[in-house]
Design a protein around this motif. Structure first.
Motif, short mmCIF file in Angstrom:
data_model
loop_
_atom_site.label_atom_id
_atom_site.label_comp_id
_atom_site.label_asym_id
_atom_site.label_seq_id
_atom_site.Cartn_x
_atom_site.Cartn_y
_atom_site.Cartn_z
N GLY A 189 -44.96 32.11 -22.70
CA GLY A 189 -45.18 32.17 -21.25
C GLY A 189 -46.62 31.82 -20.91
N TRP B 60 -40.80 43.53 -22.92
CA TRP B 60 -41.20 42.13 -22.81
C TRP B 60 -41.11 41.40 -24.14
CZ3 TRP B 60 -45.08 42.59 -26.26
CH2 TRP B 60 -45.77 43.80 -26.30
N LYS C 88 -37.88 41.08 -16.82
CA LYS C 88 -38.68 39.93 -16.38
C LYS C 88 -39.95 40.36 -15.65
CE LYS C 88 -35.58 36.16 -16.80
NZ LYS C 88 -34.22 35.76 -16.42
N GLN C 89 -39.88 41.45 -14.90
CA GLN C 89 -41.06 41.90 -14.16
C GLN C 89 -42.17 42.36 -15.13
OE1 GLN C 89 -40.76 45.58 -11.88
NE2 GLN C 89 -41.84 44.62 -10.16
N TYR D 236 -42.54 41.44 -18.25
CA TYR D 236 -42.99 40.25 -18.97
C TYR D 236 -43.94 39.41 -18.11
CZ TYR D 236 -42.34 35.30 -20.22
OH TYR D 236 -42.55 33.97 -20.49
N LYS D 237 -43.53 39.18 -16.86
CA LYS D 237 -44.28 38.29 -15.98
C LYS D 237 -45.66 38.88 -15.63
CE LYS D 237 -43.14 35.65 -11.74
NZ LYS D 237 -44.48 35.42 -11.36
N ASP E 72 -48.67 36.43 -16.30
CA ASP E 72 -49.46 35.95 -15.15
C ASP E 72 -50.90 36.44 -15.23
OD1 ASP E 72 -47.14 34.81 -14.29
OD2 ASP E 72 -46.83 36.12 -12.56
N ARG F 255 -36.02 34.33 -24.43
CA ARG F 255 -36.30 34.86 -23.09
C ARG F 255 -35.10 34.80 -22.16
NH1 ARG F 255 -41.56 31.58 -21.61
NH2 ARG F 255 -40.32 29.99 -22.72
#
Ligand SMILES: *[C@@H]1O[C@H](CO)[C@@H](O)[C@H](O)[C@H]1NC(C)=O
Ligand SMILES: *[C@@H]1O[C@H](CO)[C@@H](O)[C@H](O)[C@H]1NC(C)=O
Ligand SMILES: *[C@@H]1O[C@H](CO)[C@@H](O)[C@H](O)[C@H]1NC(C)=O
Ligand SMILES: *[C@@H]1O[C@H](CO)[C@@H](O)[C@H](O)[C@H]1NC(C)=O
Ligand SMILES: CC(=O)N[C@H]1CO[C@H](CO)[C@@H](O)[C@@H]1O
Length: 741
Positions: free
Chosen positions: A117, A151, A166-167, A169-170, A174, A601
């Motif tokens: 990512g 994650w 996903k939250q 992980y992101k 990010d 993922r």
């Protein structure tokens, strides 16, 4: 408070503890941290392009399982301290394509999903970022056990977190990308230097029985140090105004100061040490604005921050068994190691502060010494910045040991002692450490066998390890654990960084560093300067532990978690050393990329449900205060305010805050003095009615006579609510004001 029947045991323990503390204090008070690098006149090192950046990666702080202890009961209930990605960029001045990014994330480890990512996110930043990629970005974790999980790329660590979120992980990806962007935008010419210091009383060996299996002659080279006590600090100083822009430190200690029953997000002892350092240089004339302090993990495998040793919480007052870490019932469940302030029963908070402070103080005095005009560290010299990275499949990799004997690595597998956990937190299963025979819990050996029976080749390959989880031969519904590992190293001048994908034990780290140093010398990689080698990790992917073959033979937790068999460490050394020529000034190539690890993922299972809706009980609204603070507190007291809340998963408020303390100025206006960053401000979320969507938030300010000034204050709560239909809406709550005297 202990029940009265235990009070005499407790007072004996308390007495012993104070005696121990007094001794420890004596030992610590004598010399203070000492630099082992010789003071010398400030010699200028070479110029490099240097940049630092930091960004928030705090994911969902509630209703998500924490990563690290693999304890499915450890589910987030709030936040004590936001967690961060800290990025450090080093590049050549003359050929800016030669550079690296060293990332330090306040998370359990690097990971294949997270790394992918980050690479995608950096590529999406545009052509100015095309110099960054697979080869030169190192994604290291501090190995915190105190933040949200869910994650991970592979199935095994997803089990206790109920899958992939996903939250969660992101937030990490990010924030890591933003930290790189900030570091890139701050690039300037500058110099690097480094030094070392001894930090006592911040780590012990939690697997001494296994460590003692290493040859006596080898152990003797390190005196009584069954863990490394050396902290290394690399200082970043910009040339334009001579200000320091950041430091990276390496020191091995498990961030398991926050225990397996803590449910507030923190950066554990590493994140807290970084916070203390960054706070200490705010406004300092020698430190630039935006100074970043990274506390990186090193050969952490068999270290513990719980320096009072492991004890049986079964009323016996005994230490756990030296060989197996079990108690009188033959099981590990009652065996808990104790941090310096374990008796405070505040979920490790005080012990964490103590271990963080020791790392911070050691680093800070070394920094002060490097910064002073009369002495300095060792300058980094030689203009060369190089990196290599490749993937390598560990399934049956055959290679020679240094005496010529051919050996091999194996598909990943975890042994019986894996399930016992460690004295930092016992596992949920009834296995004992050092168990090389049948487990005493038949249920789990049946389940382990059902999962997939190890092939005869796998059994033979794994040697002393009785296989509990044959993860490397399990690909259904997708890969359970990595068989393909990341091999990576970085180099600037004579400073070399081994980026380790697992937790190397103390002796494993020493052997790996020594081998790289010797090979770098043989290859004359660093010209006239003596190579200096550090090891950072767990990075890039989480491959559990890396012990020496001798420690592997003992099969305690660390050996049982050394996934690729007895020769895992010699293989990593072989793979690192064979690629070292790519770090040479004359090298412009890279090794072949190797086989791509699987990308899980989009395939990952998830049983994590999202937020359905929030509501406020009749007569209340979001942010209304349901319990006001008292009108006045003495400094040192805990101030609480409780609000009508909403689920913090509705908005992570990255780079922002859920909680704040405001102080009233003489003109009447309010200024923020504390936020989610601060260790002493704690946000706790409680679901009060799942069916009706009610929740409450308590914000606790643990005031301090030493750090807080008298005055008038109030508490603020920032939240976001999700209606059944419609979009998420922000709100805020404000408590009555109160005085601190
Ligand atoms: C958390 O675990 C520690 C270690 O076993 C124990 O001393 C403490 O009482 C526990 N705290 C709670 C709230 O259960
Ligand atoms: C590593 O192992 C390979 C065989 O796979 C061998 O050719 C090579 O010489 C070894 N390199 C080192 C540095 O040990
Ligand atoms: C080489 O070293 C290994 C591990 O110490 C040992 O098992 C093996 O017997 C040695 N081989 C020779 C030829 O000495
Ligand atoms: C303050 O709130 C915290 C978190 O909810 C709680 O553990 C503590 O007992 C409260 N203290 C007081 C004095 O109410
Ligand atoms: C040097 C050091 O850390 N020694 C410790 C190793 O671990 C044992 C118990 O696990 C301690 O008793 C030692 O002090």
């Amino acid at each position: 408070m202990a029940p009265s029947s235990h009070s005499s045991i407790m007072s004996t323990l308390t007495f012993l503890l104070f005696a121990l503390l007094a001794l420890a204090q004596l030992g610590f008070a004598i010399p203070g941290p000492q630099s082992q690098s010789k003071p010398r006149a400030a010699a200028a090192g070479d110029r490099y392009l240097l940049g630092v950046g930091k960004a928030d990666i705090t994911g969902p702080v509630v209703e998500i399982n924490f990563a690290g202890y693999a304890n499915s009961e450890q589910v987030g209930s709030g936040l004590r301290q936001r967690i961060y990605s800290r990025a450090f960029i080093v590049g050549e001045v003359n050929n800016p394509a030669n550079r690296f990014v060293y990332l330090i994330l306040d998370i359990q480890s690097g990971d294949t999903a997270v790394r992918r990512g980050i690479l995608e996110g950096v590529a999406a930043l545009g052509s100015a970022y095309s110099v960054y990629g697979r080869s030169n970005i190192a994604v290291t974790g501090t190995h915190s056990h105190s933040g949200p999980g869910a994650w991970f790329n592979y199935l095994l660590p997803q089990i206790t977190s109920l899958g992939f979120d996903k939250q969660a992980y992101k937030a990490i990806v990010d924030g890591a990308v933003l930290s790189i962007k900030r570091a890139h935008e701050s690039l300037q010419e500058g110099t690097l230097d480094f030094g070392t210091t001894r930090v006592d009383d911040a780590n012990i060996n939690r697997s001494l029985y296994a460590y003692l299996a290493n040859p006596e002659s080898e152990r003797a080279q390190y005196g009584d140090d069954s863990v490394d006590k050396t902290l290394t600090l690399l200082r970043f100083k910009r040339a334009s105004d001579g200000k320091n822009i950041g430091v990276i430190t390496w020191f091995p200690v498990h961030p398991t100061s926050m225990l397996g029953n803590n449910t507030h997000v923190t950066g554990d002892n590493k994140g807290l040490a970084a916070y203390l350092f960054e706070k200490s240089v705010k406004g300092d004339s020698l430190a630039a604005d935006g100074f970043v302090a990274g506390f990186s993990q090193a050969n952490v495998g068999d270290t513990s921050p719980n320096i009072l040793g492991s004890w049986c919480d079964d009323g016996s007052g005994q230490q756990c068994d030296f060989k197996t870490s079990t108690c009188s019932d033959g099981k590990s469940q009652y065996c808990h190691s104790r941090g310096p302030f374990f008796y405070k029963l505040d979920l490790g908070v005080s012990s964490c502060y103590d271990i963080a402070s020791k790392q911070y103080s050691g680093a800070k005095s070394l920094y002060n010494q490097l910064t002073s005009s009369t002495s300095s560290g060792t300058p980094v010299v030689g203009p060369t910045v190089r990196t290599f990275h490749y993937y390598h499949d560990m399934r049956y990799y055959t290679f020679p040991l240094s005496n010529g004997t051919q050996v091999q690595t194996c598909p990943a597998a975890l042994g019986h002692s894996f399930a016992a956990g460690t004295s930092d937190w016992p596992g949920a299963f009834d296995f004992t450490q050092g168990d090389s025979g049948a487990p005493n819990n038949p249920f789990w050996s049946v389940v382990g066998g059902l999962l997939k029976v190890p092939s005869p080749a796998q059994k033979a390959c794994q040697g002393a390890k009785p296989i509990l989880l044959n993860v490397g031969e399990m690909e259904t519904p997708y890969a359970w654990s990595p068989n393909i590992v990341d091999v990576q190293s970085l180099r600037v001048g004579q400073f070399l960084i081994i980026v380790s994908p697992g937790e190397a034990s103390t002796m494993a780290g020493r052997r790996w560093r020594n081998a790289v140093k010797a090979a770098a010398s043989d290859l004359s990689l660093t010209g006239g300067a003596e190579p200096f080698v550090v090891l950072g990790g767990p990075a890039n992917s989480y491959t559990h532990y890396i012990t020496t073959p001798e420690e592997y033979g003992i099969q305690r937790y660390e050996g049982a978690s050394t996934m690729y068999g007895p020769y895992t460490l010699p293989a990593y050394i072989n793979l690192t050393v064979q690629a070292l020529p790519y770090l040479s000034p004359s090298s412009s190539g890279s090794p072949p990329a190797g086989p791509n690890p699987p990308d899980n993922r989009e395939k990952s299972l998830s049983f994590i449900t999202g937020v359905v809706f929030d509501a406020a009980p009749i007569g209340q609204s979001f942010g209304s205060v349901t319990k006001q603070p008292a009108s006045s507190y003495a400094r040192g007291a805990v101030v609480n305010a409780t609000f009508t809340g909403a689920n913090p998963r509705n908005n992570l408020r990255l780079e922002g805050t859920y909680a704040a303390v405001e102080k009233q100025e003489s003109g009447g206006q309010w200024t923020r003095v504390l936020s989610d960053d601060d260790w002493r401000l704690v946000y706790t979320w409680t679901r009060t009615n799942g069916l009706l969507g009610y929740s409450s938030v308590t914000i606790s300010w643990e005031t301090s006579a030493a750090e807080d000034v008298a005055g008038t204050y109030r508490i603020k709560y920032y939240g976001d609510s999700k209606p059944l239909i419609g979009s998420i809406k922000a709100f805020e709550g404000t408590s009555n004001s109160f005085t601190l005297v």
